[in-house]
Design an enzyme around this catalytic site. Structure first.
Site, PDB file in Angstrom:
ATOM      1  N   TRP A 143      17.230 -16.025   3.196  1.00  0.00           N
ATOM      2  CA  TRP A 143      17.523 -16.859   4.382  1.00  0.00           C
ATOM      3  C   TRP A 143      16.353 -17.797   4.669  1.00  0.00           C
ATOM      4  O   TRP A 143      16.497 -18.788   5.389  1.00  0.00           O
ATOM      5  CB  TRP A 143      17.842 -15.993   5.602  1.00  0.00           C
ATOM      6  CG  TRP A 143      16.658 -15.508   6.383  1.00  0.00           C
ATOM      7  CD1 TRP A 143      15.894 -14.425   6.085  1.00  0.00           C
ATOM      8  CD2 TRP A 143      16.088 -16.087   7.566  1.00  0.00           C
ATOM      9  NE1 TRP A 143      14.878 -14.299   7.010  1.00  0.00           N
ATOM     10  CE2 TRP A 143      14.974 -15.297   7.935  1.00  0.00           C
ATOM     11  CE3 TRP A 143      16.403 -17.198   8.371  1.00  0.00           C
ATOM     12  CZ2 TRP A 143      14.174 -15.584   9.048  1.00  0.00           C
ATOM     13  CZ3 TRP A 143      15.603 -17.466   9.478  1.00  0.00           C
ATOM     14  CH2 TRP A 143      14.507 -16.670   9.807  1.00  0.00           C
ATOM     15  N   SER A 171      24.625 -28.887  15.936  1.00  0.00           N
ATOM     16  CA  SER A 171      25.337 -28.139  16.972  1.00  0.00           C
ATOM     17  C   SER A 171      24.355 -27.537  17.980  1.00  0.00           C
ATOM     18  O   SER A 171      24.542 -27.660  19.197  1.00  0.00           O
ATOM     19  CB  SER A 171      26.175 -27.042  16.314  1.00  0.00           C
ATOM     20  OG  SER A 171      26.574 -26.095  17.261  1.00  0.00           O
ATOM     21  N   HIS A 255       9.113 -19.385  13.262  1.00  0.00           N
ATOM     22  CA  HIS A 255       8.639 -18.456  14.274  1.00  0.00           C
ATOM     23  C   HIS A 255       9.207 -18.760  15.657  1.00  0.00           C
ATOM     24  O   HIS A 255       9.746 -17.868  16.305  1.00  0.00           O
ATOM     25  CB  HIS A 255       7.128 -18.274  14.307  1.00  0.00           C
ATOM     26  CG  HIS A 255       6.811 -17.180  15.269  1.00  0.00           C
ATOM     27  ND1 HIS A 255       6.907 -15.855  14.936  1.00  0.00           N
ATOM     28  CD2 HIS A 255       6.568 -17.211  16.586  1.00  0.00           C
ATOM     29  CE1 HIS A 255       6.703 -15.123  16.006  1.00  0.00           C
ATOM     30  NE2 HIS A 255       6.495 -15.918  17.027  1.00  0.00           N
ATOM     31  N   GLU A 257      11.929 -20.006  16.169  1.00  0.00           N
ATOM     32  CA  GLU A 257      13.324 -19.586  16.017  1.00  0.00           C
ATOM     33  C   GLU A 257      13.508 -18.104  16.352  1.00  0.00           C
ATOM     34  O   GLU A 257      14.474 -17.727  17.012  1.00  0.00           O
ATOM     35  CB  GLU A 257      13.795 -19.878  14.587  1.00  0.00           C
ATOM     36  CG  GLU A 257      15.088 -19.199  14.163  1.00  0.00           C
ATOM     37  CD  GLU A 257      16.322 -19.724  14.864  1.00  0.00           C
ATOM     38  OE1 GLU A 257      16.254 -20.831  15.421  1.00  0.00           O
ATOM     39  OE2 GLU A 257      17.349 -19.009  14.869  1.00  0.00           O
ATOM     40  N   TYR A 259      11.925 -16.435  18.468  1.00  0.00           N
ATOM     41  CA  TYR A 259      11.901 -16.306  19.927  1.00  0.00           C
ATOM     42  C   TYR A 259      13.126 -16.902  20.569  1.00  0.00           C
ATOM     43  O   TYR A 259      13.565 -16.462  21.640  1.00  0.00           O
ATOM     44  CB  TYR A 259      10.600 -16.869  20.507  1.00  0.00           C
ATOM     45  CG  TYR A 259       9.517 -15.853  20.289  1.00  0.00           C
ATOM     46  CD1 TYR A 259       9.454 -14.737  21.109  1.00  0.00           C
ATOM     47  CD2 TYR A 259       8.654 -15.938  19.214  1.00  0.00           C
ATOM     48  CE1 TYR A 259       8.539 -13.747  20.869  1.00  0.00           C
ATOM     49  CE2 TYR A 259       7.728 -14.948  18.965  1.00  0.00           C
ATOM     50  CZ  TYR A 259       7.669 -13.859  19.794  1.00  0.00           C
ATOM     51  OH  TYR A 259       6.786 -12.866  19.547  1.00  0.00           O
ATOM     52  N   SER A 270      17.101  -8.436  32.189  1.00  0.00           N
ATOM     53  CA  SER A 270      16.571  -8.440  33.549  1.00  0.00           C
ATOM     54  C   SER A 270      17.698  -8.293  34.576  1.00  0.00           C
ATOM     55  O   SER A 270      17.585  -7.525  35.530  1.00  0.00           O
ATOM     56  CB  SER A 270      15.802  -9.736  33.828  1.00  0.00           C
ATOM     57  OG  SER A 270      14.769  -9.896  32.896  1.00  0.00           O
ATOM     58  N   HIS A 304       1.423 -16.359  10.461  1.00  0.00           N
ATOM     59  CA  HIS A 304       1.389 -14.911  10.248  1.00  0.00           C
ATOM     60  C   HIS A 304       2.459 -14.476   9.255  1.00  0.00           C
ATOM     61  O   HIS A 304       2.450 -13.348   8.802  1.00  0.00           O
ATOM     62  CB  HIS A 304       1.465 -14.119  11.561  1.00  0.00           C
ATOM     63  CG  HIS A 304       2.746 -14.263  12.329  1.00  0.00           C
ATOM     64  ND1 HIS A 304       2.785 -14.294  13.692  1.00  0.00           N
ATOM     65  CD2 HIS A 304       4.034 -14.376  11.934  1.00  0.00           C
ATOM     66  CE1 HIS A 304       4.041 -14.412  14.104  1.00  0.00           C
ATOM     67  NE2 HIS A 304       4.817 -14.460  13.050  1.00  0.00           N
ATOM     68  N   HIS A 305       3.364 -15.375   8.920  1.00  0.00           N
ATOM     69  CA  HIS A 305       4.335 -15.078   7.867  1.00  0.00           C
ATOM     70  C   HIS A 305       3.765 -15.390   6.495  1.00  0.00           C
ATOM     71  O   HIS A 305       4.434 -15.189   5.487  1.00  0.00           O
ATOM     72  CB  HIS A 305       5.615 -15.889   8.082  1.00  0.00           C
ATOM     73  CG  HIS A 305       6.334 -15.523   9.341  1.00  0.00           C
ATOM     74  ND1 HIS A 305       7.255 -14.516   9.401  1.00  0.00           N
ATOM     75  CD2 HIS A 305       6.230 -16.008  10.606  1.00  0.00           C
ATOM     76  CE1 HIS A 305       7.706 -14.400  10.638  1.00  0.00           C
ATOM     77  NE2 HIS A 305       7.095 -15.293  11.391  1.00  0.00           N
ATOM     78  N   THR A 330       4.523 -10.346  26.424  1.00  0.00           N
ATOM     79  CA  THR A 330       5.643  -9.464  26.091  1.00  0.00           C
ATOM     80  C   THR A 330       5.475  -8.133  26.817  1.00  0.00           C
ATOM     81  O   THR A 330       6.432  -7.586  27.374  1.00  0.00           O
ATOM     82  CB  THR A 330       5.721  -9.239  24.573  1.00  0.00           C
ATOM     83  OG1 THR A 330       5.613 -10.505  23.922  1.00  0.00           O
ATOM     84  CG2 THR A 330       7.025  -8.595  24.181  1.00  0.00           C
ATOM     85  N   LYS A 333       6.502  -8.248  30.424  1.00  0.00           N
ATOM     86  CA  LYS A 333       7.944  -8.130  30.661  1.00  0.00           C
ATOM     87  C   LYS A 333       8.382  -6.675  30.617  1.00  0.00           C
ATOM     88  O   LYS A 333       9.135  -6.210  31.469  1.00  0.00           O
ATOM     89  CB  LYS A 333       8.724  -8.949  29.632  1.00  0.00           C
ATOM     90  CG  LYS A 333       8.329 -10.417  29.633  1.00  0.00           C
ATOM     91  CD  LYS A 333       9.384 -11.286  29.024  1.00  0.00           C
ATOM     92  CE  LYS A 333      10.610 -11.350  29.888  1.00  0.00           C
ATOM     93  NZ  LYS A 333      10.521 -12.329  30.965  1.00  0.00           N
ATOM     94  N   ARG A 452      11.198  -5.580  -0.489  1.00  0.00           N
ATOM     95  CA  ARG A 452      12.473  -6.041   0.053  1.00  0.00           C
ATOM     96  C   ARG A 452      13.159  -6.958  -0.966  1.00  0.00           C
ATOM     97  O   ARG A 452      12.535  -7.402  -1.929  1.00  0.00           O
ATOM     98  CB  ARG A 452      12.243  -6.786   1.370  1.00  0.00           C
ATOM     99  CG  ARG A 452      11.434  -8.063   1.223  1.00  0.00           C
ATOM    100  CD  ARG A 452      11.027  -8.659   2.566  1.00  0.00           C
ATOM    101  NE  ARG A 452      12.129  -9.343   3.237  1.00  0.00           N
ATOM    102  CZ  ARG A 452      11.967 -10.348   4.120  1.00  0.00           C
ATOM    103  NH1 ARG A 452      10.744 -10.778   4.433  1.00  0.00           N
ATOM    104  NH2 ARG A 452      12.997 -10.910   4.691  1.00  0.00           N
TER     105      ARG A 452
END
Ligand code: HEM
Ligand SMILES: [Cu+2]
Lengths: 533, 178
Positions: A143, A171, A255, A257, A259, A270, A304-305, A330, A333, A452
């Site tokens: 992907w 879109s 990255h 994406e 999020y 929430s 970081h990827h 994070t 939250k 993988r």
């Protein structure tokens, strides 16, 4: 106010048109929301079937069911469909249904554009799926479609893939323009930005992220197209280009994406947690700032990827620390959700169960993310099943659970009928057990070095893989139960009240269930005190 | 509702801007790599002469690799040499088209460690030239280079690698689309 929905005047006061043309020509946000959600549901089963093929092949070591070539096509299309065909359209569907009702607007700001953004999606995925029947087979380069695998060594169908990605991007961009324009211009009088429901906030920020990065993705596939057909060398080392450049451009998109696929989930969870804790959300302002800072930080962590591509040490350090920094907002939250539940009068209806599972399991995904963010450690973890475990924890019991929770939570509002609570809870427990059975052992085989994207594996990984496959089949079956629960509610459900949930706050709950075809044609009066959601 | 039109046109402009930004990343990345020597990228021929040439001795290793399926013979005269910083050096490379078809090739250089790339100055090279060879034809091409005396102290050896790519097909498509 009615001038807002230009060209829409005529059918203001009657219901929907009849038959198929209702769906083809509709400019109604509720219809379009339903279209997106059903589309996403169908794609969930298509992408899920591909996952079943993958897990069937990996049930035992050795090569038994599919050829390695077909396996690659399965892995690639499973990823593409789940990201672009399931999670994203589901969130857009929720945005369509909920944003106008939550801000007291009669519809989205650009209803016709809305119709177009939806209807080009099935076209895009039609093109993508059609490649399975073409010479050379479907895309097989993952992907993340790294060049030169997706350029020099790609099957000829890559051109259709590029075309499909362009349409999906268009879109999303049109959808985002619509969302931002609606939120900025059509809020009921008195609803200031800092009084908006958190779902609306999360989508406002998500839409900005989409506008910032989808065009970059479009640029990346355009460069691929030019390398393949017009002799340029953006990514071709032989012509002075650089394949590592592809990874930088891809992850500059990629990255943010990830999020995009989680921020709306934060909004949904929430709302659900405050409803079933019967308390307003703890730290509303800090929730908004946390979402905003996660979004901003997401632009400076992409490499970081790519820790293993051979970056200078300063780069490794920069991306390592900036990535770890994201854990702070994070964490804010997560603590706010816990504080909301603390000493609340909790009840555990199905949406709440999914929301609590979200908080717990998403946190596990965040923690494995932190492990991956440690650059020297990532040299071992990179491209192993540990990464697969990480992103499935944030995306399945993360993003997907939040969508399922949202469907249970708002379905009575949308359809006017309650779902079967017992069946809903059964669906939850089956999903909860099987999702962990599927993805938790992946951590272990990953740390032990199982790579993988390979259709075969060494003997010592056999036991865990069998457990994973059993979990995956069970999870797949459980989602058929979900379909059953939804259909049963629609056809045989008990009538729901307008309020639906005792503790629910927010404008959408002041409407009937189901709401009229056109709602809030005159803006609601917020002074009556029902603003914050 | 002109405020809606305003929002839409701003957002549309932002979209176009980000699309262009995607393409701008290409030169930004190249410049960034050149400045930092990231990726072991080296620049084309440069001319430099040094007054203070220093007297450090640096070991240079030369490697040549053929990219997937590239049948040519491609090698450097020697695989290693010791050079003094600041001095002109010469190395030559042999290219032979071992096939029975005319072909075009391009060799792409890379220096490691990447940090040293910006101190490896080529004064004459075939870095960004395409080599056209008839079937069986062979040619020897010189590479002149200087090692910058400012090379950081902790680097005592450098490797210059060349990878040879077959670009015959790309050149054909380029001509066809012109
Ligand atoms: C605390 C927050 C997070 C941190 C620190 C983090 C860190 C990382 C790191 C370092 C990697 C690269 C691993 C490698 O390839 O070696 C990664 C991969 C990934 N992450 Fe996260 N992550 C976080 C949250 C998320 C969230 C919220 C999502 C999505 C909803 C997500 C989705 C992904 C995906 C899809 C990949 C794999 C991409 C691929 O190579 O196919 N992550 N993460
Ligand atoms: Cu990331």
């Amino acid at each position: 106010m009615s001038a807002v929905i230009e060209g829409h005047h005529d059918d203001h006061h009657h219901g929907p048109a009849k038959g198929i043309t209702r769906w083809l020509y509709t400019t109604n946000h509720k219809d379009i929301g339903s279209l997106y959600l059903w589309f996403s549901f169908i794609m969930l089963f298509i992408g899920g079937a591909m996952a079943m093929v993958i897990r069937a092949e990996l049930f035992e070591p050795g090569s038994q069911i599919v050829s390695p070539e077909f396996y690659n096509q399965m892995v690639t299309n499973h990823g593409l469909i789940m990201v672009f065909g399931v999670i994203m359209p589901a969130f857009v569907g929720l945005a369509n249904w909920l944003i106008p009702m939550q801000i007291g607007a009669p519809d989205m700001a650009l209803p016709r554009l809305n119709n177009l953004s939806f209807w080009i999606l099935p076209a895009a995925f039609g093109v993508l799926l059609a490649t399975f029947f073409m010479e050379g087979g479907a895309p097989n380069f993952g992907w993340t479609f790294y060049a030169p695998l997706s350029t020099e060594y790609a099957p000829p169908t890559v051109t259709y893939f590029i075309f499909a990605v362009h349409i999906m991007g268009a879109s999303s961009i049109m959808g985002s323009i619509n969302v931002i324009t609606t939120i900025l211009n059509m809020r009921a009088p008195g609803m200031t930005l800092m009084k908006m429901p958190l779902f609306v906030w999360s989508w406002l920020i998500t839409a900005y992220l989409l506008i910032a990065v989808m065009p970059v993705l479009a640029g990346a596939v355009t460069m691929m197209l030019m390398d393949i057909h017009f002799g340029t060398s953006f990514f071709k080392a032989g012509g002075g280009g650089d394949p590592v450049l592809f990874q930088h451009i891809f992850w500059f998109f990629g990255h943010p994406e990830v999020y995009i696929m989680i921020l709306p989930a934060f909004g949904i969870v929430s709302h659900i947690i405050e409803t079933f804790s019967r308390k307003p959300i703890f730290g509303y302002d800090s929730m908004v700032y946390a979402i905003a800072s996660i979004a901003l930080l997401s632009f400076v962590v992409w490499a970081h990827h790519m820790f293993t591509v051979g970056m200078p040490i300063a780069g490794e350090l920069f991306f390592m620390y900036s990535t770890m920094l994201i854990a702070i907002p994070t964490g804010v939250k997560v603590f706010n959700w816990l504080s909301t539940m603390f000493k609340g009068s909790l009840t555990f209806e199905t949406p709440m169960l999914f929301a609590i599972a979200f908080v717990a399991l998403f946190t596990i995904g965040g923690l494995s993310g932190l492990m991956l963010a440690i650059a020297p450690a990532d040299f071992q973890y990179h491209d192993t099943y540990f990464v697969v475990a990480h992103f499935h924890y944030v995306l399945v019991p993360g993003a997907l659970f939040s969508i399922i929770a949202a469907v249970y939570y708002w379905l009575p509002k949308w359809t006017g009928y309650m779902y079967d609570e017992f069946m809903g809870k059964t669906h939850f427990w089956l999903s909860f057990v099987s999702v962990n059975l599927t993805f938790f052992p992946m951590h272990f085989v990953g740390l032990a070095g199982m790579p993988r994207r390979i259709p075969d594996y060494a003997m010592q990984f056999a036991d865990y893989n069998m457990i994973v496959s059993v979990g995956a089949f069970l999870f797949g079956l459980s989602q058929l139960l979900f379909l059953y629960v939804v259909l049963k509610a629609i056809f045989y459900g008990k009538k729901a009240t307008g309020q639906v949930w005792e503790g629910a706050q927010g404008l959408e709950w002041t409407l009937d269930s189901p709401p009229a075809y056109h709602t809030f044609e005159t803006p609601p009066n917020l002074e009556a005190g029902e603003a914050k959601g | 509702m002109s405020s809606i039109k305003k929002s839409v046109s701003k957002l549309f402009l932002a979209t176009v801007g980000m699309f262009l930004f995607g393409f701008a990343l290409v030169p930004i990345y190249d410049v960034f790599c050149e400045i930092t020597g990231l990726n072991g990228k080296v620049t084309g021929p440069t001319f430099s002469e040094y007054e203070d040439i220093g007297n450090r001795e640096i070991k240079i290793t030369f490697t040549t690799t053929n990219n997937n399926g590239m049948p040519w013979f491609f090698d450097s005269d020697r695989s290693q040499m010791k050079v003094k910083t600041g001095e002109q050096n010469l190395m030559s490379y042999v290219f032979t088209n071992t096939t029975d078809k005319p072909m075009i090739a391009q060799a792409i250089p890379s220096v490691s460690p990447g940090k040293g790339a910006q101190y490896f100055h080529k004064t004459e090279c075939f870095c960004f030239e395409q080599q056209y060879l008839e079937p069986g034809e062979s040619i020897s091409i010189p590479l002149k280079f200087v090692i910058d005396p400012d090379l950081p102290e902790d680097i005592s050896s450098l490797a210059l690698g060349y990878t040879l790519f077959d670009i015959t097909k790309d050149q054909m498509t380029k001509q066809a689309s012109n």
